[in-house]
Design an enzyme around this catalytic site. Structure first.
Site, PDB file in Angstrom:
ATOM      1  CE  LYS A  35     -24.821  61.665  61.534  1.00 36.09           C
ATOM      2  NZ  LYS A  35     -24.104  62.034  60.306  1.00 36.09           N
TER       3      LYS A  35
ATOM      4  CE  LYS B  50     -17.907  65.516  64.586  1.00 29.03           C
ATOM      5  NZ  LYS B  50     -18.289  65.362  63.183  1.00 29.03           N
TER       6      LYS B  50
ATOM      7  CB  THR C 175     -20.300  62.324  61.842  1.00 23.77           C
ATOM      8  OG1 THR C 175     -19.239  63.282  61.726  1.00 23.77           O
ATOM      9  CG2 THR C 175     -20.492  61.998  63.317  1.00 23.77           C
TER      10      THR C 175
END
Length: 314
Positions: free
Chosen positions: A246, A171, A96
């Site tokens: 994050k 995502k 990611t």
């Protein structure tokens, strides 16, 4: 058809994913900087390689699962992964990372004569172990079709979201929804407590009414209503707060870059940055309920951002 796959990054997520590819009948050449991760993967049938480049040199497909964009770009360009692979190799990055970094990685791979997909995942370690991950994929449709059997061996669903970077875009949008949802569910339980409402009563109503969402019915942030939620294990992670911080930082970066109005997304990024830097460092992201309840979520010194190489800074 069985393939030779190089799998770089064999940690909590990558290790089980590589093991599931072995179970599906593929030959997997693995590499990780951590010797214990490499050894654990070897017990599942992954063949240990001496370096990432050595693994890639004999592979049909190269899969990476790394912490941040800077690691992916360094591996691709500076550490010789692209140069080591045979022409036309399919690179699938399941990390990611920032959308911009995903596009740079795609351009670097194609410039080197290869093909590339970004394919971040949802489902956490449990999903990686059970092969129930969801893959959000960006890149060419033909390349996605080739990759889909491999993704299916590691997960239950793979969605082609569009061109390069679209998987990463999906995502961060998904996880912005999740982060905001968890905060709202947590605030509702804290409000219910102040009004004398039991956790079970609120859950019984909201879980079958318009407040129903994954953060409530699967990852409920209070102990009791959902026995399998981390709240019943003193918030030991499933999905750790630092990982949520994050992902929200990546979303906030994209929000600012695109000039999008997303007040709740930016605020969620601030709250999770502060929580992950303090009490939440080793907790599930649902543990933010406790800091909201106690009123101890500190304000971060600055808005969370992802640096230009994909690393998160605060």
């Amino acid at each position: 058809m069985s393939k030779v796959i190089a799998f770089i990054g064999l940690g909590h997520m990558g290790g089980p994913m590589a093991a599931n590819l072995v179970k599906a009948g593929h030959r997997v050449l693995g590499y990780d900087l951590a010797a214990d991760s490499l050894a654990a993967a070897a017990t599942a049938g992954v063949e240990a390689a001496g370096s990432a480049a050595a693994a890639a040199s004999g592979a049909d497909v190269v899969i990476t699962m790394l912490p941040a964009g800077r690691h992916v770009l360094a591996l691709y360009r500076d550490e010789g992964l692209l140069a080591a692979a045979r022409p036309g190799t399919l690179f699938i990055d399941c990390s990611t990372i920032d959308v911009a970094d995903a596009r740079i990685a795609h351009e670097a791979a194609t410039a080197a004569g290869h093909r590339a997909l970004d394919a971040p995942v949802s489902g956490g370690v449990v999903g990686a172990e059970a092969a129930t991950l969801t893959f959000m994929t960006g890149g060419g449709a033909t390349d996605f079709a080739e990759a889909e059997p491999l993704l299916s061996a590691m997960g239950k669903k793979a969605v082609h979201c569009g061109a390069a970077g679209a998987g990463q875009a999906a995502k961060i949008c998904n996880n912005m929804i999740l982060g905001i949802s968890m905060i709202s569910v947590s605030e509702a339980f804290v409000l219910g407590e102040s009004l004398g409402l039991s956790h079970q009563a609120l859950f019984d109503v909201a879980s079958t009414a318009s407040g129903q969402c994954w953060a409530l019915t699967v990852n409920c942030p209070v102990p009791g209503p959902v026995p399998t939620s981390p709240a019943n294990r003193d918030y030991l992670p499933g999905f750790g707060a630092p990982l949520m911080a994050k992902d929200l930082a990546l979303a906030a970066n994209a929000v600012r870059a695109g000039g999008v109005r997303a007040e709740l997304g930016l605020r969620a990024a601030q709250l999770y940055a502060a929580y992950a830097a303090g009490a939440g460092a080793d907790e599930d992201f649902s543990g933010i309920l406790r800091t909201l309840r106690d009123g101890v979520v500190a304000e971060p010194e600055a808005e969370p951002r992802s640096d230009t190489k994909g690393g998160t800074t605060v």
